[in-house]
Design an enzyme around this catalytic site. Sequence first.
Site, PDB file in Angstrom:
ATOM      1  N   ASN A 151      33.675   6.183  78.490  1.00 10.91           N
ATOM      2  CA  ASN A 151      34.471   6.758  79.577  1.00 10.91           C
ATOM      3  C   ASN A 151      34.905   5.739  80.623  1.00 10.91           C
ATOM      4  OD1 ASN A 151      31.757   6.633  80.411  1.00 10.91           O
ATOM      5  ND2 ASN A 151      32.045   8.275  81.895  1.00 10.91           N
ATOM      6  N   GLU A 249      21.271   4.584  83.024  1.00  4.20           N
ATOM      7  CA  GLU A 249      22.155   5.364  83.882  1.00  4.20           C
ATOM      8  C   GLU A 249      22.710   6.464  83.005  1.00  4.20           C
ATOM      9  OE1 GLU A 249      24.510   7.362  85.920  1.00  4.20           O
ATOM     10  OE2 GLU A 249      25.835   6.064  84.764  1.00  4.20           O
ATOM     11  N   CYS A 283      30.417  10.537  84.870  1.00  4.91           N
ATOM     12  CA  CYS A 283      29.062  10.942  85.248  1.00  4.91           C
ATOM     13  C   CYS A 283      29.012  11.378  86.706  1.00  4.91           C
ATOM     14  CB  CYS A 283      28.059   9.824  84.971  1.00  4.91           C
ATOM     15  SG  CYS A 283      28.505   8.248  85.687  1.00  4.91           S
TER      16      CYS A 283
END
Length: 494
Positions: A151, A249, A283
């Site tokens: 992404n 993450e 995210c």
Amino acid sequence: MELKKLPNYINGEWKVFSGDMAHVVNPATGESVTQVPLSTSETVREAVATAKVAQKKWAQVPAPIRGELLYRVGQIMMNRKEKLAKLLTLENGKVIEEARGEVQEGIDMAFYMAGEGRRLFGQTTPAELPNKFAMSVRSPIGVVGLITPWNFPIAIATWKSFPAIIAGNAVVWKPATETPIMAYELAQIFEEAGLPKGVLNVVFGRGSVVGDAMVEHPDIKVISFTGSTETGRSIATECGRHLKKVSLEMGGKNAIIVMDDADIELAVESILWSAFGTSGQRCTACSRVIVHEAVKETLEKRLIEEMKTLTIGNGLEEGIKVGPIINQAGLEKIESYIAIGKEEGAKLVAGGSVLNGKDYAEGFYFEPTLFTDAKIDMRISQEEIFGPVVSLIPVKSFEEAIEVNNSVMYGLSSSIFTRDVNRVFAAQRDLDTGIVYVNAGTTGAEIHLPFGGTKGTGNGHRDSGVQALDVFTEWKAIYVDYSGKLQRAQIDVE
């Protein structure tokens, strides 16, 4: 872009892979744009062996000289910004203005981390005994493994590779198979900038093969991973078994709180950008709006009105605001959550469908979607959807809003809209997330601040900012005793 087979990059050489390949698909059109190797564990071993040799020499290069190389990388990226942005949109689908912003983030990171070549500060401290000197310094770890997502295929790669390299490490990097072109381009830029052979190695392939081989390899001393929580848990488990340092993450379930005294128009604008930018595939995307019941009706009405103005289509077209979903599996996951939200009793007031037909060719498009009257314990209020879906959750007070925000397993980003300075400071203190915004959406992190979150979002480490150096360095304490006699620390302190 001409269809071709991408090579791996090992020891400064482009190596054509003779095994299985996968097609890289433009999510806006469904067309194949290139092919990417599905490399083997043997390829990983070759890359690690190369990196291990190269790192010993690279660590001896003075850090300011390593910084000069990153300045050159940043300048080349700047010169190629438009080309890189278009290639990013081609493979990823995000709209061109966002792609330009992502490339700029990589440029900023290059210049920021280049400056760390003249810092990499340690500490000096008074010794507790006479004629003795004490200090701490940062030391490189060795070979580091980077596993990056689709992404943000260049921004996240620079968050990880630039601090690793400035600190004197060598890198083995597994990019996402959905978006390998950015890795190919960045490796070329490093090569052109003069990075010594073997300091950066790119191995394409599946996480279950290449990623697992990296995690298990004894000469990779740290794994830095961005991706799903499920995969992150597995990596953490394996790294624990091997006593390997790991930085994770992972997911987010980010909320924007809109209080009764908020600037509603600013909140609406920010929700649209945070929820539907990158088609919700961030995210940090806003997937919950926690709204005070006194302004819920007004906010909901304005959101529905403004959602109708969002242009949806191929991100390479100027003016498009919402691009495609990355692939068919992404569409199906989003569809499943629409059904879940309806079954749970949330009210679907906008969107909720896959877009197809002649206007959307063979791409993967989903309508910007709004649920209202969601409850705190609904799955659409708790689980990461990773698409353009946002749920309104009404609350009666500031305290309840904080409680709802903190009720999820993730803790990446949160936001509050209010004019009350007392609420602002209380929210900064009480919101259990690694990033807090006031009167802004949940996206838009700056590279000189740490990026990451609490709880299920990560394991305490941070990308970006000077804090990223902690992932890729070890602290070494050094004592120099020039007394000419044995001094036994606390034993000889009177």
